[in-house]
Design a protein around this motif. Structure first.
Motif, PDB file in Angstrom:
ATOM      1  N   GLU A  90      31.003  30.279   5.922  1.00 31.08           N
ATOM      2  CA  GLU A  90      29.958  29.658   5.105  1.00 31.08           C
ATOM      3  C   GLU A  90      30.425  28.290   4.589  1.00 31.08           C
ATOM      4  N   PHE A  91      31.680  28.219   4.147  1.00 33.24           N
ATOM      5  CA  PHE A  91      32.200  26.957   3.634  1.00 33.24           C
ATOM      6  C   PHE A  91      32.345  25.924   4.749  1.00 33.24           C
ATOM      7  N   GLU A  92      32.812  26.394   5.898  1.00 32.15           N
ATOM      8  CA  GLU A  92      32.967  25.478   7.029  1.00 32.15           C
ATOM      9  C   GLU A  92      31.614  24.890   7.405  1.00 32.15           C
ATOM     10  N   ALA A  93      30.614  25.753   7.449  1.00 31.72           N
ATOM     11  CA  ALA A  93      29.270  25.303   7.832  1.00 31.72           C
ATOM     12  C   ALA A  93      28.724  24.308   6.813  1.00 31.72           C
ATOM     13  N   ALA A  94      29.107  24.472   5.555  1.00 28.46           N
ATOM     14  CA  ALA A  94      28.585  23.590   4.507  1.00 28.46           C
ATOM     15  C   ALA A  94      29.413  22.309   4.369  1.00 28.46           C
ATOM     16  N   GLY A  95      30.348  22.080   5.283  1.00 31.74           N
ATOM     17  CA  GLY A  95      31.084  20.818   5.292  1.00 31.74           C
ATOM     18  C   GLY A  95      32.322  20.780   4.418  1.00 31.74           C
ATOM     19  N   PHE A  96      32.790  21.934   3.962  1.00 31.45           N
ATOM     20  CA  PHE A  96      34.007  21.950   3.160  1.00 31.45           C
ATOM     21  C   PHE A  96      35.240  21.918   4.061  1.00 31.45           C
ATOM     22  N   GLN A  97      36.361  21.452   3.513  1.00 28.31           N
ATOM     23  CA  GLN A  97      37.616  21.473   4.266  1.00 28.31           C
ATOM     24  C   GLN A  97      38.341  22.783   3.997  1.00 28.31           C
ATOM     25  N   ILE A  98      38.789  23.409   5.070  1.00 23.88           N
ATOM     26  CA  ILE A  98      39.606  24.614   4.928  1.00 23.88           C
ATOM     27  C   ILE A  98      41.044  24.174   5.186  1.00 23.88           C
ATOM     28  N   ILE A  99      41.906  24.324   4.191  1.00 23.88           N
ATOM     29  CA  ILE A  99      43.285  23.878   4.335  1.00 23.88           C
ATOM     30  C   ILE A  99      44.175  25.113   4.453  1.00 23.88           C
ATOM     31  N   GLU A 100      44.790  25.281   5.616  1.00 27.17           N
ATOM     32  CA  GLU A 100      45.627  26.461   5.808  1.00 27.17           C
ATOM     33  C   GLU A 100      47.092  26.061   5.827  1.00 27.17           C
ATOM     34  N   GLY A 101      47.882  26.670   4.966  1.00 26.00           N
ATOM     35  CA  GLY A 101      49.313  26.444   4.941  1.00 26.00           C
ATOM     36  C   GLY A 101      50.036  27.776   5.016  1.00 26.00           C
ATOM     37  N   THR A 102      51.354  27.726   4.913  1.00 29.40           N
ATOM     38  CA  THR A 102      52.066  29.001   4.939  1.00 29.40           C
ATOM     39  C   THR A 102      52.354  29.429   3.507  1.00 29.40           C
ATOM     40  N   SER A 103      52.255  30.701   3.290  1.00 33.80           N
ATOM     41  CA  SER A 103      52.539  31.226   1.963  1.00 33.80           C
ATOM     42  C   SER A 103      53.891  31.926   1.993  1.00 33.80           C
ATOM     43  N   THR A 104      54.274  32.481   0.870  1.00 33.61           N
ATOM     44  CA  THR A 104      55.487  33.302   0.839  1.00 33.61           C
ATOM     45  C   THR A 104      55.115  34.728   0.464  1.00 33.61           C
ATOM     46  N   THR A 105      53.828  35.061   0.578  1.00 31.45           N
ATOM     47  CA  THR A 105      53.378  36.393   0.186  1.00 31.45           C
ATOM     48  C   THR A 105      53.399  37.348   1.364  1.00 31.45           C
TER      49      THR A 105
END
Lengths: 315, 504
Positions: free
Chosen positions: B259-274
């Motif tokens: 939904e966010f991608e379709a609405a033009g938002f940026q999805i920022i994926e990084g690595t976590s430590t979880t």
């Protein structure tokens, strides 16, 4: 009676909270040693026997001190006052709006009870009263906030009531949400109270003397119909308050409801106790006020105060 | 007469409704921000987060929420951990280490606290002693308890003597705030040296940070930051969709990403430590057997689980070490998904007919979903799982404190927490003398290379022993509105530096 109920609430709350959880676990993280856990418990004072803690708590209450939050060390009393800035207007506005909805709708449904639209109104109030309040909230948000962008989806101005317009705007949707449900509920009571009055002899008698329907209602009907409604209104106001506490979650309003839920999550006993005691006191006082109001309006109820004496006299 | 009065009431109601709608229309028409494409250095960034600090002090259990909002932003350490896990000097302008690795001499930056007081060696001494003091329940207290004593040499020089050499000392210092020694209670106020000063704290709602005009370093790229907290994930998402917030620090529900991608938002994926762990109690049967642990490991299709929980984001790991740490080894296939192998291992261990165990599952987060998945996977190799759902409180009491359990699920969020496997008294009771020696020696290593080699050995060993089942590594997902840039990607251990974030 009032004080006894309150004292009971104080005691039960205190004990139940302490049986249910340990506030220390909300503060520590994985890796904490036993010594650290013990030190944290000592700092909060929860390592002492429960009766010592209770005695201290009662001492605080007598000086109107609700204590300090375990987790953030803010004064619970001050926090409640700050949160009431949101919860109180939310409750009162919702209640006012629900009365504004309920009185005409309920009256109309009773007045036109024999017509199809009267029945339809009545059915609508049944439906409105049956929907869970959070569901109405989610529905309104998805249509009016996410869809049409007419209202914010949640939140409250960080400046509180500095800009009353902005504050009211933030409260508009939550108020409507609660009022739809509470108003439907109330409308059903208004309808049955009105039906009751409409069927009474004195109203027919008044009409027979040539008074118009409006005059008869004003002179005799309203006064009689309002008395049972007052206790309903008091209960409804309490319910609206509880509804407000729930709906705060849906609309991300940092009011008392948020304080309560976060307090429970963080095992912050003083906060949870503070909010619940305040709510209990409020509900008890509302019931008491309704009692008094009814007696002022209806002299017959005043007699029940001295009911025993009268009964003896009759006997 | 009557009906006219009624219609008057209805008219009034209609007028009131119309008025409300007009009011709503006015507010909706009010544009949120400028439309120019260049970053506005005065823009206030509104950060949405679910991670509200319990209080504002890191040593009194402020939780990871306080790291997210304060570390590096309001308070600074002697060192800084960068977003890609490197250690850089911050308030320590110069560092000298004695040959035996025991004495660290720090020369301080010319920094001032928000209250206007200059940073002195006294503040550093106070902060370090406070961090490891009796009252402190800070997350890294144990690692920093390697400090023996702190001496003030002069106004700008401080000398720290350790009990034994600690190669991670400067890294660990990156998490310790240097606070004003003259500040009072820091649970509701703050006084640091960072680029932002605390302007407003509304518990349950928001924390507002103003730009510190007298900051000693480079000025922030924005005009201030507000952290807006949401207890409910849907409310947080709605806030983002209606532009009430500019970005969210962590998105825990992958379902809404489309939904966010379709609405033009940026999805920022990084690595976590979880890391999501199925932790055994290695002290008790049958999990005291390596074969049984490996059998359980190989019976679980972790890729399928990751796909189900995170929609394919995140990654599989085969040990406690995520790729962001220097001693990472690709061990994802060390205990491969192989039900046939699992059955062989069970037979070897004498459990050819399977067995039954209780899985204590916290009721928070995704654990109960994971538990159901594990249960159905293990059923295929003849192991019966009885799921016992407990609250977080009960988890701390039953599993963590009393170690009264067979197996449990838990998300371990910290970086560099492989060290827990060097402690045989830790809740999972993994006890391997070699691992303990390597991890202890690694801390006393004189070079990073030596340290890395030793931890790699431990890393390999705990994986070979299937000390726990490391189900997967969570992705670090942030969502930002169009025009927002400079958002830190990885956020190790909840670090979130806001000074580079800009908005067009």
């Amino acid at each position: 009676m009032l004080l006894l109920a309150f004292a009971l609430a104080v005691t039960i709350l205190f004990v139940v909270l302490r049986v249910l959880g340990n506030p220390v676990f909300a503060l520590i993280s994985v890796g904490a040693t036993d010594a650290e856990i013990a030190a944290a418990a000592a700092r909060l004072g929860v390592d002492r026997p429960i009766y010592v803690q209770f005695a201290e708590y009662l001492g605080q209450l007598f000086t109107f001190d609700l204590g300090q939050s375990f987790t953030n060390r803010l004064s619970v009393g001050d926090e409640i006052v700050r949160r009431l800035n949101i919860t109180l207007p939310l409750t009162l506005l919702s209640f006012a709006l629900s009365v504004l909805i309920a009185v005409p709708v309920g009256f109309f449904a009773a007045w036109k009870s024999r017509t199809w639209y009267g029945t339809a109104f009545s059915a609508l109030t049944q439906l409105g009263g049956a929907i869970p309040v959070f569901w109405v909230g989610i529905l309104l948000v998805s249509v009016l906030s996410l869809g049409w962008r007419l209202f914010p989806a949640g939140g409250f101005p960080r400046t509180d009531w500095e800009d009353p317009g902005a504050a009211l705007y933030a409260l508009a949707l939550p108020v409507v949400t609660i009022a739809i449900v509470a108003g439907s509920d109330l409308a059903r009571y208004v309808r049955s109270a009105t039906l009751d009055v409409l069927g009474q002899q004195y109203l027919r008698a008044a009409r027979a003397t040539g008074q118009s329907f409006g005059t008869a209602m004003r002179r005799h009907g309203i006064r009689n119909g309002v008395v049972p409604l007052i206790s309903i209104l008091a209960i409804q106001l309490s319910t609206t308050f509880v509804g407000a506490v729930i709906i705060e979650r849906v609309f991300a309003l940092p009011g008392l409801g948020d304080m309560l839920l976060v307090g429970i999550k963080e095992q912050d006993f003083p906060s949870v106790q503070g909010v619940l005691l305040f709510s209990t006191a409020l509900v008890l006082l509302l019931g008491f006020a309704a009692d008094i109001a009814q007696r002022i309006i209806d002299p017959r109820l005043r007699d029940t105060l001295s009911g025993n004496r009268r009964a003896r006299a009759v006997a | 007469m009557t009906s006219r009065r009624l219609s008057r009431v209805l008219t009034a109601a209609a007028a009131a409704t119309a008025g409300l709608l007009v009011l709503a229309g006015c507010a909706a028409a009010n544009p949120g921000s400028g439309t120019s494409q260049t970053a506005d250095p005065a823009a206030e960034i509104v950060v949405g987060s679910q991670n509200e600090p319990t209080n504002l002090d890191q040593i009194f259990g402020g939780s990871s929420g306080v790291t997210e909002v304060f570390t590096g932003n309001v308070y600074e350490g002697l060192f800084k951990i960068t977003d890609d896990a490197q250690v850089e000097p911050l308030l320590a302008a110069e560092t000298e280490v004695s040959d035996d690795g025991l004495v660290y001499t720090f020369t301080l930056q010319d920094a001032t606290f928000h209250s206007g007081k200059a940073l002195t060696a006294d503040d550093v001494k106070y902060s370090l002693e406070r961090f490891i003091g009796e009252d402190s329940i800070a997350a890294r207290k144990r690692q920093l308890s390697v400090i023996d004593h702190v001496d003030v040499v002069d106004e700008k020089t401080v000398e720290v003597t350790l009990l034994q050499p600690s190669i991670s000392f400067t890294y660990n210092l990156g998490y310790v705030w240097i606070v004003n020694s003259e500040a009072g209670d820091l649970t509701t106020t703050a006084d640091g040296t960072g680029p932002y000063a605390l302007a407003d704290y509304r518990k349950g709602d928001s924390i507002t940070l103003d730009v510190n005009e007298d900051y000693w370093g480079e000025a922030p790229a924005n005009g201030g930051v507000v952290y807006q907290y949401y207890a409910d994930p849907t409310a947080l998402n709605n806030a983002l969709l209606t532009n009430a917030v500019d970005l969210v620090t962590s998105q825990s529900n992958p379902d809404s990403l489309a939904e966010f991608e379709a609405a033009g938002f940026q999805i920022i994926e990084g690595t976590s430590t979880t890391k999501e762990l199925l932790a055994f109690n290695d002290r008790v049967a049958p999990f005291d057997s390596v074969e049984v642990r490996k059998a359980v490991y190989s019976a679980i299709d972790r890729q399928k689980l990751l796909d189900a929980i995170w929609d394919g984001r995140g990654e599989l790991i085969g040990s406690m070490v995520p790729p962001s740490e220097p001693w990472y080894l690709d061990l994802a296939d060390n205990n491969p998904y192989d039900p046939a192998l699992s059955e062989d291992l069970l037979a070897q261990a004498g459990y050819g007919d399977g067995f039954t165990f209780t899985l204590d599952t916290p009721d928070s987060g995704v654990h109960s979903t994971v538990a159901e998945f594990v249960k159905s996977e293990l059923a295929k190799v003849g192991i019966t799982v009885e799921i016992n759902i407990i609250t977080d409180d009960e988890w701390y009491q039953k599993v963590y404190t009393d170690t009264d359990f067979q197996a449990t699920l838990q998300g371990h969020v910290n970086d560099r927490d492989i060290n827990f496997y060097g402690n045989p008294d830790f809740y999972w009771g993994y006890d391997n003398a070699d691992v303990q020696t390597w991890l202890t020696e690694s801390e006393a290593a004189t070079t990073v290379e030596e340290q890395t080699e030793l931890i790699k050995k431990a890393n390999q060993q705990i994986s070979d022993d299937a000390a726990s089942v490391w189900l997967y590594l969570n992705p670090q997902l942030r969502i930002a509105a169009e025009g927002v840039s400079g958002v830190p990607q990885n956020g190790l251990n909840s670090l979130f530096y806001v000074y580079d974030i800009t908005m067009a």
